[in-house]
Design a protein around this motif. Structure first.
Motif, short mmCIF file in Angstrom:
data_model
loop_
_atom_site.label_atom_id
_atom_site.label_comp_id
_atom_site.label_asym_id
_atom_site.label_seq_id
_atom_site.Cartn_x
_atom_site.Cartn_y
_atom_site.Cartn_z
N TYR A 13 0.84 -1.21 0.00
CA TYR A 13 0.00 0.00 0.00
C TYR A 13 0.87 1.26 0.00
O TYR A 13 0.64 2.18 -0.77
CB TYR A 13 -0.92 -0.01 1.22
CG TYR A 13 -1.68 1.27 1.42
CD1 TYR A 13 -2.80 1.56 0.66
CD2 TYR A 13 -1.26 2.23 2.34
CE1 TYR A 13 -3.50 2.75 0.82
CE2 TYR A 13 -1.94 3.41 2.51
CZ TYR A 13 -3.06 3.67 1.76
OH TYR A 13 -3.74 4.85 1.92
N GLU A 16 2.65 1.66 -3.36
CA GLU A 16 1.70 2.07 -4.40
C GLU A 16 1.34 3.55 -4.26
O GLU A 16 1.34 4.29 -5.23
CB GLU A 16 0.43 1.22 -4.29
CG GLU A 16 -0.63 1.58 -5.29
CD GLU A 16 -1.89 0.76 -5.14
OE1 GLU A 16 -2.85 1.07 -5.87
OE2 GLU A 16 -1.95 -0.15 -4.30
N GLU A 20 2.09 6.16 -7.31
CA GLU A 20 0.98 6.06 -8.26
C GLU A 20 0.74 7.32 -9.09
O GLU A 20 0.15 7.25 -10.15
CB GLU A 20 -0.30 5.66 -7.55
CG GLU A 20 -0.98 6.75 -6.77
CD GLU A 20 -2.31 6.30 -6.21
OE1 GLU A 20 -2.89 5.36 -6.75
OE2 GLU A 20 -2.75 6.89 -5.23
N GLN A 32 3.02 -0.51 -9.67
CA GLN A 32 2.51 -1.85 -9.97
C GLN A 32 3.13 -2.89 -9.05
O GLN A 32 2.45 -3.80 -8.59
CB GLN A 32 2.77 -2.21 -11.44
CG GLN A 32 2.18 -3.55 -11.83
CD GLN A 32 0.67 -3.60 -11.68
OE1 GLN A 32 -0.03 -2.70 -12.14
NE2 GLN A 32 0.16 -4.62 -11.04
N ARG A 35 1.24 -2.70 -5.88
CA ARG A 35 -0.07 -3.36 -6.01
C ARG A 35 0.07 -4.86 -5.94
O ARG A 35 -0.72 -5.54 -5.28
CB ARG A 35 -0.72 -2.98 -7.34
CG ARG A 35 -1.50 -1.72 -7.27
CD ARG A 35 -2.17 -1.41 -8.60
NE ARG A 35 -1.89 0.00 -8.84
CZ ARG A 35 -1.07 0.49 -9.74
NH1 ARG A 35 -0.45 -0.30 -10.58
NH2 ARG A 35 -0.85 1.77 -9.82
N PRO A 54 -6.55 1.91 -9.53
CA PRO A 54 -6.01 2.67 -8.38
C PRO A 54 -6.52 4.12 -8.37
O PRO A 54 -6.68 4.74 -9.41
CB PRO A 54 -4.50 2.65 -8.60
CG PRO A 54 -4.26 1.51 -9.52
CD PRO A 54 -5.50 1.37 -10.35
#
Length: 58
Positions: A13, A16, A20, A32, A35, A54
């Motif tokens: 988490y 990401e 992101e 990625q 994730r 996302p």
């Protein structure tokens, strides 16, 4: 619920979220990876992997 699964989900988490919004290919790749790690932890804990796009909050 395993400690290891929770740790993987949390680490994924964070990775990401950190990458992101990046525009570069490297940022997208790291998001990625986050994730994938997050989903791996969810699967270990018997939860379904997140499949929504996302940033949608779904």
């Amino acid at each position: 619920m395993s400690i290891e699964g929770k740790a993987k989900e949390a680490a994924g988490y964070l990775k990401e979220e950190a990458y992101e919004h990046g525009k570069s290919a490297e940022s997208r790749q790291k998001a990625q990876e986050g994730r994938d790690l997050r989903n791996e932890g969810r699967i270990e804990d018997g939860k379904a992997p997140k499949t929504a796009k996302p940033g949608t909050g779904a």
